[in-house]
Design an enzyme around this catalytic site. Structure first.
Site, PDB file in Angstrom:
ATOM      1  CG  ASP A  41      -1.586   1.262   1.382  1.00 18.42           C
ATOM      2  OD1 ASP A  41      -2.769   1.049   0.644  1.00 18.42           O
ATOM      3  OD2 ASP A  41      -0.926   2.420   1.481  1.00 18.42           O
ATOM      4  CE1 TYR A  46       0.787   7.912   2.998  1.00 24.43           C
ATOM      5  CE2 TYR A  46       0.728   5.498   2.194  1.00 24.43           C
ATOM      6  CZ  TYR A  46       0.006   6.398   2.907  1.00 24.43           C
ATOM      7  OH  TYR A  46      -0.705   5.946   3.937  1.00 24.43           O
ATOM      8  CE  LYS A  71      -3.272   5.561   0.698  1.00 23.95           C
ATOM      9  NZ  LYS A  71      -2.939   4.139   1.144  1.00 23.95           N
ATOM     10  CG  HIS A 104      -5.319   9.203   0.916  1.00 30.15           C
ATOM     11  ND1 HIS A 104      -3.793  10.023   1.190  1.00 30.15           N
ATOM     12  CD2 HIS A 104      -5.237   8.823   1.963  1.00 30.15           C
ATOM     13  CE1 HIS A 104      -2.880   9.299   1.627  1.00 30.15           C
ATOM     14  NE2 HIS A 104      -3.578   8.805   2.644  1.00 30.15           N
TER      15      HIS A 104
END
Length: 275
Positions: A41, A46, A71, A104
Site C-alpha cells: 500500500d 507519501y 491513493k 485518499h
C-alpha cells in the site's frame, strides 16, 4: 495468505505492507515481499511510489503476484488531475496498472465536489489502468452521495480502525453494501499496544501485542496494512495465520473500543487539503 473477494471481481490479500513514512521504501518493500507479503500500500501523498516500484522489482516476485494499491493526493481531486496523476503514479511505480486506486480523503470543504472526483475514478477504471477503485476515510454519508450519483460502489473503504477505535458502525455499513473494509493504522499509535489488557493477553497466549491485535482484525474480516521499518517485525506481523483468538479473547479487545474518543486523526468531515 487469505484473500477477500472484491465487488470489482478481483481479490485482495488480507494482509498488506504499509509504506507511509517508510525510511527506505525500496529496501523495505523488497524485504516485505521476501518475507511473504503480497500486498503493498502506497499513496501519491507519501512521495515514495518510485521506491515502492523499485522494491517490487528488486524482490524478484512477479508483478502479477503483487497487489499494488495507491491513493489520489488531496490536491488532485479535479477530474482531469485524476486521470493525469494516475499516469504519473504508474510511471513512478513502473507498472501498467495498479490493483487498487483510492481517493485518499473526501475533503467535503473543497470547491471540487468529491462526487465529480469519483466519476473521474470510474472513468480511469474503465481504461483498465486501475483494476479496482475505492475510497479512503469516507463516512457512510459520503459513500451514500457517490453511490446515489453514479450507481458505482467502491470496492474498498480504507479507514482508521484499531482496538481503541473499532469504527464498528461504519464497518457494518460498508459490509452491508458489499464494500471491503481496510484498516489503516491497525495497531493504533502505540497506546493500543501498551494497553494492560493487550499486554496480558499477549503474555498468556505467548504472542506479541501486535500479533494479538492483528489477529483480532483478521477475525473481524478487516484488510490490514501494518507499517514497520524493522525486518523482524515484518516477519512477526505475518505470524498470525495459523492460530485464532477464542471468543473470550476477542471480546477483551472488543471491550477496548472508546468510540469517537479513540479516533487518532481528524474526522473526515473536518479534514482539510493538507498532508
Amino acid at each position: 495468505m487469505e484473500h477477500l473477494q472484491l465487488n470489482s471481481g478481483t481479490s485482495i490479500p488480507q494482509i498488506g505492507y504499509g509504506t507511509g513514512r517508510s525510511s527506505d521504501p525500496a529496501r523495505n518493500v523488497a524485504a516485505a515481499l521476501e518475507a511473504g507479503y503480497r500486498h503493498v500500500d502506497t499513496a501519491q501523498m507519501y512521495d515514495n511510489e518510485a521506491g515502492v516500484g523499485e522494491g517490487v522489482r528488486a524482490s524478484g516476485v512477479p508483478r502479477d503476484d503483487v497487489f499494488i494499491a495507491t491513493k489520489l493526493d488531496n490536491g488532485n481531486h479535479a477530474p482531469d488531475a485524476v486521470d493525469r496523476t494516475l499516469d504519473e503514479s504508474l510511471a513512478r511505480l513502473g507498472v501498467d496498472a495498479v490493483d487498487l486506486f483510492l481517493v485518499h480523503w473526501p475533503l467535503p470543504g473543497l470547491d471540487i465536489d468529491y462526487v465529480d472526483t469519483w466519476r473521474a475514478m470510474i472513468s480511469v477504471a474503465e481504461t483498465g489502468r486501475a483494476r479496482a477503485i475505492g475510497v479512503s476515510n469516507f463516512e457512510s454519508h459520503h459513500l451514500e452521495r457517490i453511490i446515489e450519483a453514479t450507481g458505482v460502489f467502491p470496492a474498498v473503504n480504507q479507514i482508521e480502525i484499531h482496538p481503541y477505535f473499532a469504527n464498528n458502525e461504519l464497518r457494518r455499513w460498508c459490509w452491508n453494501h458489499g464494500i471491503a473494509v481496510e484498516a489503516w493504522s491497525p495497531l493504533g499509535k502505540g497506546d493500543d499496544l501498551d494497553d494492560p489488557a493487550v499486554q496480558e493477553l499477549a503474555t498468556r497466549l505467548g504472542r506479541t501485542p501486535a500479533q494479538v491485535i492483528l489477529r483480532w482484525h483478521l477475525q473481524r474480516g478487516d484488510v490490514i496494512i501494518p507499517k514497520t521499518d524493522h525486518l523482524e517485525r515484518m516477519a512477526s506481523n505475518l505470524e498470525i495465520l495459523d492460530w485464532q483468538l477464542d471468543e473470550h479473547d476477542a471480546a477483551v479487545l472488543d471491550a477496548l473500543d472508546r468510540g469517537e474518543e479513540g479516533r487518532r486523526t481528524a474526522h473526515p468531515d473536518h479534514a482539510v487539503s493538507t498532508r
